[in-house]
Scaffold this active site. Structure first.
Site, PDB file in Angstrom:
ATOM      1  N   ASP A 136       5.694  -5.397  -6.123  1.00  0.00           N
ATOM      2  CA  ASP A 136       4.645  -4.519  -5.629  1.00  0.00           C
ATOM      3  C   ASP A 136       3.314  -5.222  -5.928  1.00  0.00           C
ATOM      4  O   ASP A 136       2.846  -5.172  -7.068  1.00  0.00           O
ATOM      5  CB  ASP A 136       4.723  -3.160  -6.333  1.00  0.00           C
ATOM      6  CG  ASP A 136       3.573  -2.234  -6.028  1.00  0.00           C
ATOM      7  OD1 ASP A 136       2.780  -2.537  -5.125  1.00  0.00           O
ATOM      8  OD2 ASP A 136       3.451  -1.194  -6.718  1.00  0.00           O
ATOM      9  N   GLU A 179      -6.010  -3.586  -5.751  1.00  0.00           N
ATOM     10  CA  GLU A 179      -5.443  -2.374  -5.165  1.00  0.00           C
ATOM     11  C   GLU A 179      -4.989  -1.408  -6.243  1.00  0.00           C
ATOM     12  O   GLU A 179      -5.140  -0.191  -6.105  1.00  0.00           O
ATOM     13  CB  GLU A 179      -4.257  -2.748  -4.255  1.00  0.00           C
ATOM     14  CG  GLU A 179      -3.720  -1.603  -3.407  1.00  0.00           C
ATOM     15  CD  GLU A 179      -2.635  -0.763  -4.067  1.00  0.00           C
ATOM     16  OE1 GLU A 179      -2.256   0.279  -3.507  1.00  0.00           O
ATOM     17  OE2 GLU A 179      -2.168  -1.143  -5.168  1.00  0.00           O
ATOM     18  N   GLU A 180      -4.416  -1.944  -7.321  1.00  0.00           N
ATOM     19  CA  GLU A 180      -3.835  -1.099  -8.363  1.00  0.00           C
ATOM     20  C   GLU A 180      -4.882  -0.331  -9.162  1.00  0.00           C
ATOM     21  O   GLU A 180      -4.549   0.574  -9.924  1.00  0.00           O
ATOM     22  CB  GLU A 180      -2.985  -1.953  -9.314  1.00  0.00           C
ATOM     23  CG  GLU A 180      -1.771  -2.620  -8.669  1.00  0.00           C
ATOM     24  CD  GLU A 180      -0.679  -1.633  -8.270  1.00  0.00           C
ATOM     25  OE1 GLU A 180      -0.877  -0.409  -8.446  1.00  0.00           O
ATOM     26  OE2 GLU A 180       0.369  -2.080  -7.785  1.00  0.00           O
ATOM     27  N   HIS A 234       6.617  -0.324 -10.476  1.00  0.00           N
ATOM     28  CA  HIS A 234       5.735  -0.446 -11.638  1.00  0.00           C
ATOM     29  C   HIS A 234       6.512  -0.703 -12.932  1.00  0.00           C
ATOM     30  O   HIS A 234       6.129  -0.225 -14.004  1.00  0.00           O
ATOM     31  CB  HIS A 234       4.809   0.755 -11.767  1.00  0.00           C
ATOM     32  CG  HIS A 234       3.651   0.701 -10.814  1.00  0.00           C
ATOM     33  ND1 HIS A 234       2.476   1.386 -11.016  1.00  0.00           N
ATOM     34  CD2 HIS A 234       3.484   0.034  -9.643  1.00  0.00           C
ATOM     35  CE1 HIS A 234       1.640   1.157 -10.010  1.00  0.00           C
ATOM     36  NE2 HIS A 234       2.248   0.325  -9.161  1.00  0.00           N
ATOM     37  N   ASP A 244       2.721  -2.388   2.188  1.00  0.00           N
ATOM     38  CA  ASP A 244       2.925  -2.153   0.764  1.00  0.00           C
ATOM     39  C   ASP A 244       4.401  -1.843   0.533  1.00  0.00           C
ATOM     40  O   ASP A 244       5.238  -2.150   1.382  1.00  0.00           O
ATOM     41  CB  ASP A 244       2.014  -1.028   0.266  1.00  0.00           C
ATOM     42  CG  ASP A 244       1.568  -1.229  -1.181  1.00  0.00           C
ATOM     43  OD1 ASP A 244       2.431  -1.501  -2.043  1.00  0.00           O
ATOM     44  OD2 ASP A 244       0.366  -1.099  -1.448  1.00  0.00           O
TER      45      ASP A 244
END
Length: 353
Positions: A178, A210-211, A317, A233
């Site tokens: 990711d 992005e995170e 994650h 994504d």
């Protein structure tokens, strides 16, 4: 370079949100082979441009394909007198996944360490029944404080130490899939476009941060001002305990998002392309903002017609995310045939509500 080789390089590399300079050169070196132009903007986004070979008009169509290159990670917040490091998270990390992990602290040089906490034998009964809190963990480098201060400073980034491994079939497992799987999908797409005629100028953007708030997509979309924006994504890969309506099946193609964040005419065209070229796909319903770069792209300037494509991924994650390489390949095919189908003649009709 094939997708398996490229995703292994990217997954094994380190680039926490805000520290993507550690990985950008590896992306540039590969995209540069297939791009007409490539640049890095002020925030660190890598933008590779493949110009249309059919369009002779001055008003050239611009399509932005965005996948984020940053990963979740940690940051040094303090150095204790005994040499143990305190840390905080960058991005959405579940602290339960951290205890016992091997890490790399990126100081003047990369230092290997481990995340530890109070042994269960010495915990109070109330502590044993609850996950260890982040503030009660530390990183042990095996060094004294005076030695650490020569190499590490507060604010240095930290990543989980993990190498990509091949599982059975077409699946691989590693960290930062990711969304480096999305970056690989862009890479496979630009390769395919070398064999296709297309009107549009395609902007392949490996976005930053992005995170921590889709910041790279915000600035790059503003700069490019595309006619169409597509965020690539990952979506939640199905496992037995997850509701079916919230997940995508592994190996059955990318998810095409439906919802308020998504332009209905473009989404309909995307589905038609998938059916026309026998590309497997799934539908992903997202009533609100997608939580991806799609939202940032959609609300840039006067608004940009936007799509979101999700690659199924398990254990999001964590450092053992799982992806099916077939899903990356089918995502790239869908993107390539879709952008090749857009022309000055049909764009206006597709964008009408």
């Amino acid at each position: 370079m094939n997708s398996k080789e490229f995703i292994e390089i990217l997954s094994n590399s380190n680039g926490v949100s805000g520290y993507e300079y550690r990985i950008k050169d590896k992306i540039i070196s590969e995209f540069n082979k297939y791009s007409d132009e490539i640049e890095t903007d002020n925030l660190g986004n890598v933008i590779a441009i493949k110009k249309g070979n059919l369009n002779k008009n001055k008003n050239r169509i611009k399509i932005m394909l965005a996948a984020h290159m940053d990963e979740i990670g940690l940051i040094v917040t303090d150095i204790e007198k005994d040499g143990l490091l305190r840390f905080a998270t960058i991005g959405g990390i579940d602290p339960r996944t951290l205890l016992g992990q091997e890490v790399l602290v990126h100081g003047k040089k990369d230092l290997f360490g481990i995340i530890g906490a109070k042994p269960p034998h010495l915990q109070e009964e109330s502590e044993r029944n609850n996950p260890v809190k982040l503030e009660n963990m530390y990183i042990d480098l095996g060094l004294k404080k005076e030695d650490i201060l020569e190499l590490i400073k507060i604010g240095d980034s930290i990543t989980i130490k993990r190498s990509l491994i091949k599982l059975q079939g077409n699946k691989v497992s590693g960290k930062a899939l990711d969304d480096r799987a999305g970056v690989v999908a862009l890479y496979e797409c630009i390769k395919k476009l070398h064999k296709l005629n297309h009107y549009s100028d395609i902007y392949f953007v490996s976005t930053v941060q992005e995170e921590v708030g889709c910041r790279g997509a915000t600035t790059s979309a503003y700069s490019i001002n595309p006619d169409i924006g597509i965020a690539i994504d990952v979506g939640f890969g199905s496992t037995p305990e997850l509701p079916k309506e919230d997940t995508l099946d592994m190996g059955k193609g990318p998810g095409i998002t439906l919802g308020g964040n998504i332009h209905p005419g473009l989404r309909k065209k995307l589905v038609e392309i998938a059916k026309e070229y026998n590309i497997p796909f799934q539908l992903e319903v997202e009533p609100g903002p997608t939580g991806t770069d799609a939202r940032a792209i959609q609300i840039t300037r006067q608004g940009i017609p936007t799509l979101c494509i999700s690659i199924p991924l398990r254990y999001m994650h964590t450092s053992v995310e799982v992806i099916d390489l077939k899903d990356i390949e089918n995502t790239a095919k869908l993107l390539a045939f879709f952008v090749a189908s857009i022309s000055n003649e049909n764009l206006g009709g597709l964008l009408c509500y």
